[in-house]
Design a protein around this motif. Structure first.
Motif, short mmCIF file in Angstrom:
data_model
loop_
_atom_site.label_atom_id
_atom_site.label_comp_id
_atom_site.label_asym_id
_atom_site.label_seq_id
_atom_site.Cartn_x
_atom_site.Cartn_y
_atom_site.Cartn_z
N LEU A 41 -7.09 21.48 -9.75
CA LEU A 41 -6.83 20.15 -9.24
C LEU A 41 -7.81 19.17 -9.88
O LEU A 41 -9.01 19.40 -9.86
N HIS A 42 -7.29 18.11 -10.45
CA HIS A 42 -8.10 17.05 -11.04
C HIS A 42 -7.98 15.83 -10.14
O HIS A 42 -6.86 15.38 -9.84
N VAL A 43 -9.11 15.31 -9.67
CA VAL A 43 -9.12 14.15 -8.78
C VAL A 43 -9.73 12.97 -9.54
O VAL A 43 -10.82 13.08 -10.09
N LEU A 44 -9.02 11.85 -9.55
CA LEU A 44 -9.41 10.70 -10.35
C LEU A 44 -9.50 9.43 -9.51
O LEU A 44 -8.59 9.14 -8.73
N TYR A 45 -10.59 8.70 -9.68
CA TYR A 45 -10.72 7.36 -9.11
C TYR A 45 -11.01 6.41 -10.27
O TYR A 45 -11.90 6.66 -11.08
N ALA A 46 -10.25 5.32 -10.34
CA ALA A 46 -10.44 4.32 -11.39
C ALA A 46 -11.13 3.09 -10.82
O ALA A 46 -10.62 2.48 -9.87
N MET A 47 -12.28 2.75 -11.38
CA MET A 47 -12.99 1.53 -10.98
C MET A 47 -12.37 0.38 -11.75
O MET A 47 -12.66 0.18 -12.93
N ASP A 48 -11.52 -0.36 -11.11
CA ASP A 48 -10.85 -1.49 -11.73
C ASP A 48 -11.68 -2.75 -11.48
O ASP A 48 -11.71 -3.28 -10.38
N MET A 49 -12.35 -3.20 -12.52
CA MET A 49 -13.22 -4.37 -12.40
C MET A 49 -12.44 -5.69 -12.48
O MET A 49 -12.99 -6.75 -12.23
N GLY A 50 -11.17 -5.62 -12.85
CA GLY A 50 -10.38 -6.83 -12.94
C GLY A 50 -11.01 -7.85 -13.86
O GLY A 50 -11.44 -7.53 -14.96
N ASP A 51 -11.12 -9.07 -13.40
CA ASP A 51 -11.71 -10.14 -14.20
C ASP A 51 -13.19 -10.33 -13.94
O ASP A 51 -13.78 -11.31 -14.38
N ASN A 97 -11.56 1.63 -15.57
CA ASN A 97 -10.32 1.24 -16.22
C ASN A 97 -9.36 0.78 -15.14
O ASN A 97 -9.62 0.97 -13.95
N THR A 98 -8.23 0.22 -15.54
CA THR A 98 -7.22 -0.04 -14.54
C THR A 98 -6.63 1.29 -14.12
O THR A 98 -6.64 2.25 -14.90
N PRO A 99 -6.14 1.41 -12.90
CA PRO A 99 -5.60 2.70 -12.47
C PRO A 99 -4.50 3.23 -13.39
O PRO A 99 -4.49 4.42 -13.72
N ILE A 100 -3.60 2.38 -13.83
CA ILE A 100 -2.49 2.85 -14.66
C ILE A 100 -3.00 3.37 -15.99
O ILE A 100 -2.59 4.44 -16.45
N GLU A 101 -3.89 2.64 -16.64
CA GLU A 101 -4.44 3.10 -17.91
C GLU A 101 -5.27 4.36 -17.72
O GLU A 101 -5.19 5.29 -18.52
N GLU A 105 -4.39 7.87 -19.59
CA GLU A 105 -5.38 8.47 -20.50
C GLU A 105 -5.80 9.85 -20.01
O GLU A 105 -5.92 10.79 -20.80
N TYR A 106 -6.01 10.00 -18.71
CA TYR A 106 -6.43 11.28 -18.16
C TYR A 106 -5.36 12.34 -18.38
O TYR A 106 -5.66 13.47 -18.77
N VAL A 107 -4.12 11.98 -18.13
CA VAL A 107 -3.01 12.93 -18.33
C VAL A 107 -2.99 13.42 -19.77
O VAL A 107 -2.87 14.61 -20.04
N ALA A 108 -3.12 12.49 -20.71
CA ALA A 108 -3.07 12.86 -22.13
C ALA A 108 -4.29 13.68 -22.56
O ALA A 108 -4.14 14.66 -23.29
N GLU A 109 -5.45 13.31 -22.10
CA GLU A 109 -6.69 13.98 -22.54
C GLU A 109 -6.89 15.35 -21.91
O GLU A 109 -7.60 16.19 -22.46
#
Length: 148
Positions: A41-51, A97-101, A105-109
């Motif tokens: 199981l891979h658990v991911l949190y994306a820190m989206d800094m926005g603007d 990164n943004t959650p979608i990106e 990226e995680y899926v591919a890597e």
């Protein structure tokens, strides 16, 4: 013609989290899939800094990043504890990164076979079926996405 993947073909399962109730339901389902399949199981949190990088002073940006990182570490640790209780091998990641990106990226890597997500998260709790991030992930990945 190749047969579709059976559930036991999932070796690496990704569950993104934002700490919401919906994300926790996704994590619980991902843990069940991982336990059933002997998957990691891979658990991911994306820190989206926005603007924030463009409007805040540098000290505020650093403080915001540190706060988001700590929050993300707590969210992935919560899922890791659930996985450990179910005897599921778990890898946690907090990324900027943004959650979608970040998810793409995680899926591919990491050669992810399946993504399991809650139907909606913190950023869009009033959406009727799928939140905007879940909806965009479903439409952007070449791997199966299960929504809980």
């Amino acid at each position: 013609m190749d047969e579709p993947d059976e559930p036991d073909d999932f070796d690496d399962i990704l569950v993104p989290t934002d700490g919401s109730k919906s994300a926790r339901r996704g994590a619980e389902q991902a843990i069940k899939f991982a336990r059933r399949n002997g998957a990691t199981l891979h658990v991911l949190y994306a820190m989206d800094m926005g603007d924030a990088d463009y409007v805040a002073v540098p000290s505020d940006i650093k403080e915001t990043r540190n706060r988001l990182k700590k929050k993300g570490e707590a969210y992935v640790a919560e899922v890791a504890e659930l996985a450990a209780a179910a005897d599921v091998q778990c890898v946690t990641t907090v990324t900027s990164n943004t959650p979608i990106e970040a998810i793409g990226e995680y899926v591919a890597e990491h050669d992810i076979d399946l993504v399991v997500m809650g139907k909606r998260g913190r950023s869009d709790p009033d959406k009727p079926l799928l939140g905007s991030i879940t909806n965009r992930v479903v439409g952007s990945l070449d791997v199966p996405v299960f929504t809980a």
